[in-house]
Design an enzyme around this catalytic site. Sequence first.
Site, mmCIF file in Angstrom:
data_model
loop_
_atom_site.group_PDB
_atom_site.id
_atom_site.type_symbol
_atom_site.label_atom_id
_atom_site.label_comp_id
_atom_site.label_asym_id
_atom_site.label_seq_id
_atom_site.Cartn_x
_atom_site.Cartn_y
_atom_site.Cartn_z
ATOM 1 N N GLU A 120 68.835 128.534 63.913
ATOM 2 C CA GLU A 120 69.229 129.457 64.985
ATOM 3 C C GLU A 120 68.905 128.747 66.291
ATOM 4 O O GLU A 120 67.746 128.675 66.691
ATOM 5 C CB GLU A 120 68.439 130.762 64.870
ATOM 6 C CG GLU A 120 68.700 131.537 63.597
ATOM 7 C CD GLU A 120 70.078 132.172 63.571
ATOM 8 O OE1 GLU A 120 70.623 132.468 64.642
ATOM 9 O OE2 GLU A 120 70.627 132.349 62.466
ATOM 10 N N CYS B 271 68.077 133.768 73.789
ATOM 11 C CA CYS B 271 69.214 132.915 73.421
ATOM 12 C C CYS B 271 70.532 133.648 73.584
ATOM 13 O O CYS B 271 71.578 133.021 73.654
ATOM 14 C CB CYS B 271 69.046 132.464 71.977
ATOM 15 S SG CYS B 271 68.821 133.850 70.862
ATOM 16 N N TRP C 43 58.810 130.763 71.177
ATOM 17 C CA TRP C 43 57.904 131.693 71.857
ATOM 18 C C TRP C 43 58.637 132.902 72.417
ATOM 19 O O TRP C 43 58.006 133.855 72.853
ATOM 20 C CB TRP C 43 57.177 130.978 73.012
ATOM 21 C CG TRP C 43 58.099 130.168 73.870
ATOM 22 C CD1 TRP C 43 58.311 128.814 73.779
ATOM 23 C CD2 TRP C 43 58.972 130.637 74.908
ATOM 24 N NE1 TRP C 43 59.271 128.422 74.693
ATOM 25 C CE2 TRP C 43 59.690 129.525 75.400
ATOM 26 C CE3 TRP C 43 59.220 131.883 75.478
ATOM 27 C CZ2 TRP C 43 60.635 129.627 76.418
ATOM 28 C CZ3 TRP C 43 60.167 131.992 76.489
ATOM 29 C CH2 TRP C 43 60.858 130.870 76.948
ATOM 30 N N ASN C 44 59.972 132.895 72.468
ATOM 31 C CA ASN C 44 60.623 133.947 73.268
ATOM 32 C C ASN C 44 60.628 135.322 72.598
ATOM 33 O O ASN C 44 60.704 136.329 73.283
ATOM 34 C CB ASN C 44 62.007 133.514 73.763
ATOM 35 C CG ASN C 44 63.000 133.340 72.655
ATOM 36 O OD1 ASN C 44 62.618 133.193 71.494
ATOM 37 N ND2 ASN C 44 64.268 133.341 72.990
ATOM 38 N N GLY D 197 65.041 127.767 67.601
ATOM 39 C CA GLY D 197 64.564 127.035 68.773
ATOM 40 C C GLY D 197 65.708 126.288 69.414
ATOM 41 O O GLY D 197 66.874 126.675 69.287
ATOM 42 N N SER D 198 65.373 125.196 70.065
ATOM 43 C CA SER D 198 66.387 124.469 70.827
ATOM 44 C C SER D 198 67.299 123.655 69.909
ATOM 45 O O SER D 198 66.904 123.227 68.824
ATOM 46 C CB SER D 198 65.684 123.533 71.816
ATOM 47 O OG SER D 198 64.889 122.622 71.099
ATOM 48 N N SER E 272 53.586 126.975 70.332
ATOM 49 C CA SER E 272 52.243 126.763 70.881
ATOM 50 C C SER E 272 51.933 127.693 72.057
ATOM 51 O O SER E 272 50.769 127.930 72.355
ATOM 52 C CB SER E 272 52.081 125.298 71.300
ATOM 53 O OG SER E 272 52.133 124.502 70.140
ATOM 54 N N LYS F 258 54.985 128.321 61.268
ATOM 55 C CA LYS F 258 54.477 127.703 62.492
ATOM 56 C C LYS F 258 54.980 128.476 63.716
ATOM 57 O O LYS F 258 56.170 128.477 64.006
ATOM 58 C CB LYS F 258 54.943 126.251 62.601
ATOM 59 C CG LYS F 258 54.329 125.577 63.823
ATOM 60 C CD LYS F 258 55.217 124.510 64.408
ATOM 61 C CE LYS F 258 54.693 124.013 65.735
ATOM 62 N NZ LYS F 258 54.550 125.050 66.766
ATOM 63 N N PRO F 259 54.052 129.111 64.459
ATOM 64 C CA PRO F 259 54.461 129.765 65.706
ATOM 65 C C PRO F 259 54.586 128.717 66.809
ATOM 66 O O PRO F 259 54.117 127.586 66.662
ATOM 67 C CB PRO F 259 53.289 130.705 66.010
ATOM 68 C CG PRO F 259 52.102 130.024 65.411
ATOM 69 C CD PRO F 259 52.599 129.239 64.218
#
Length: 482
Positions: free
Chosen positions: A254, A288, A155-156, A232-233, A182, A179-180
């Site tokens: 990433e 990030c 989301w960032n 993402g994480s 949520s 997929k974005p």
Amino acid sequence: MIESPLLQNLTGYIGGRWTDSAGGSTFDVYNPATGEVIAKVPSMPEQDILDAVEAGKQALRLTNPYPLETRRKWLEDIRDALKDNREEIGRILCMEHGKPWKEGQGEVDYAAGFFDYCARHIQALDAHTIPEKPKDCTWTVHYRPIGVTGLIVPWNFPIGMIAKKLSAALAAGCPSVIKPASETPLTMIAFFSIMDKLGLPDGMVNLVMGKASVIGKVLCEHKDVPMLSFTGSTEVGRKLIVDTAEQVKKLSLELGGNAPYIVFDDADLDAAADNLIANKFRGGGQTCVCANRIFVHEKVADAFGEKLAERVNKMTVGDGMNDGVDIGPLVNKAGFDKVKRHLEDALAKGGKLVAGKQPDELGEGLFFPPTVVQGVDRNMACYQEETFGPLVPMALFRTEEEVIEAGNDTEFGLASYVFTADAERAQRVAAGLRFGHVGWNTGTGPTPEAPFGGMKASGIGREGGLEGLFEFVEAQTVPRGF
Ligand code: NAP
């Protein structure tokens, strides 16, 4: 509820059509500045995800590939459509993410830059021949599209992150299932509503939304999806590695960061402070690449702390739709609580608050003031973990060797920064830091022209630059004997 000409269809998009077979099962999208629900979007069932992969499969062309010129045109058209809609996409982005509207528009420009870069360099994906001596074979190297790809984004940067992936995937001729996150599906829906008008082949781009576990399972297990590109994480990245190991899928990852920002005593302290403000508070500190551990030489620590506090105290926190706001709200309560926990922990372990508020003064809502803490050490959570918020933790160092070791004292290796007037020292420190990005006298982050990605637990692969352009192709060699 949010109204927009780009949000006329609040559904997924499969095979060139807006699609909703969720039967009324939805999830809420919030405006983090107000706490209001601004939209309900479908939580798509497994069959939709399977249909999206099938649509991608139908769009994939191997024996008669989409010509380079066709792919270049897709990229240019998307670039132009993004530019034409920068204000409206920026507004939607601000309303679901919280970052200031202007910053949201800047993110749309950044996204357009990736499509532009891939369009301008797509020729690099053309086949080329290599003569082989002494056998007199002629080898042709083709860059084949790897196939239908799953693109999963956080989301960032709701438009920036997908642009990095999709530009390279389309350049390669790869259909994708996207997929974005949520928290931020609306920016992606807006993006699809502009792509819908551009005449891409049906199934080239597909949008799915809903439970990450359902979507992730299909993309990891489906035999017709040979590659996932994920931002993402690190935690979820690790899961994707495990869940795709059986099929040996290609992964582009990433992942998280824990950026050191090193200020030597010969640095231009004003420039270092200005760059830190721009670097750290972009997206409210939820990036990030933002500085997560600030190491300042002991001789200049007090002077640098004062310069920082002076700048931080002038910043305005508020609803990103209002003029003059520098920092919007954090994206959700979990994010807010994490930053608060890091602040509490640092103060409890001896850190000194030099700008910002005490944890018990933070109040309601998701607005977290820009905060500076001095006296940070490696026993604190803000040193060990990615804070993802507007907290600047400052630690001291004495020697070059010590600070290289301290900078590397993390499992992550994404972005890092060094401020010094000494060119030789900068080269030594950059070489010693195990990070994919080392800014020297700049806090700047990724750009379409250069490869960006992480070392160690920050990921695999690169986005941007020629390296990023080649992420979605597989080299195939065809030696010709006679
Ligand atoms: P996240 O929780 O890992 O989520 C990222 C995306 O993965 C979301 O779309 C999420 O969906 C989805 N997801 C979650 N579990 C999944 C699963 N089991 N299978 C498939 N997809 C799954 O990360 P985040 O909190 O949104 O983003 C912040 C992290 O991203 C930070 O660590 C940051 O450093 C990193 N990041 C890295 C870069 C880079 O360039 N290296 C850039 C930006 C951000 P839901 O939203 O539905 O849960």
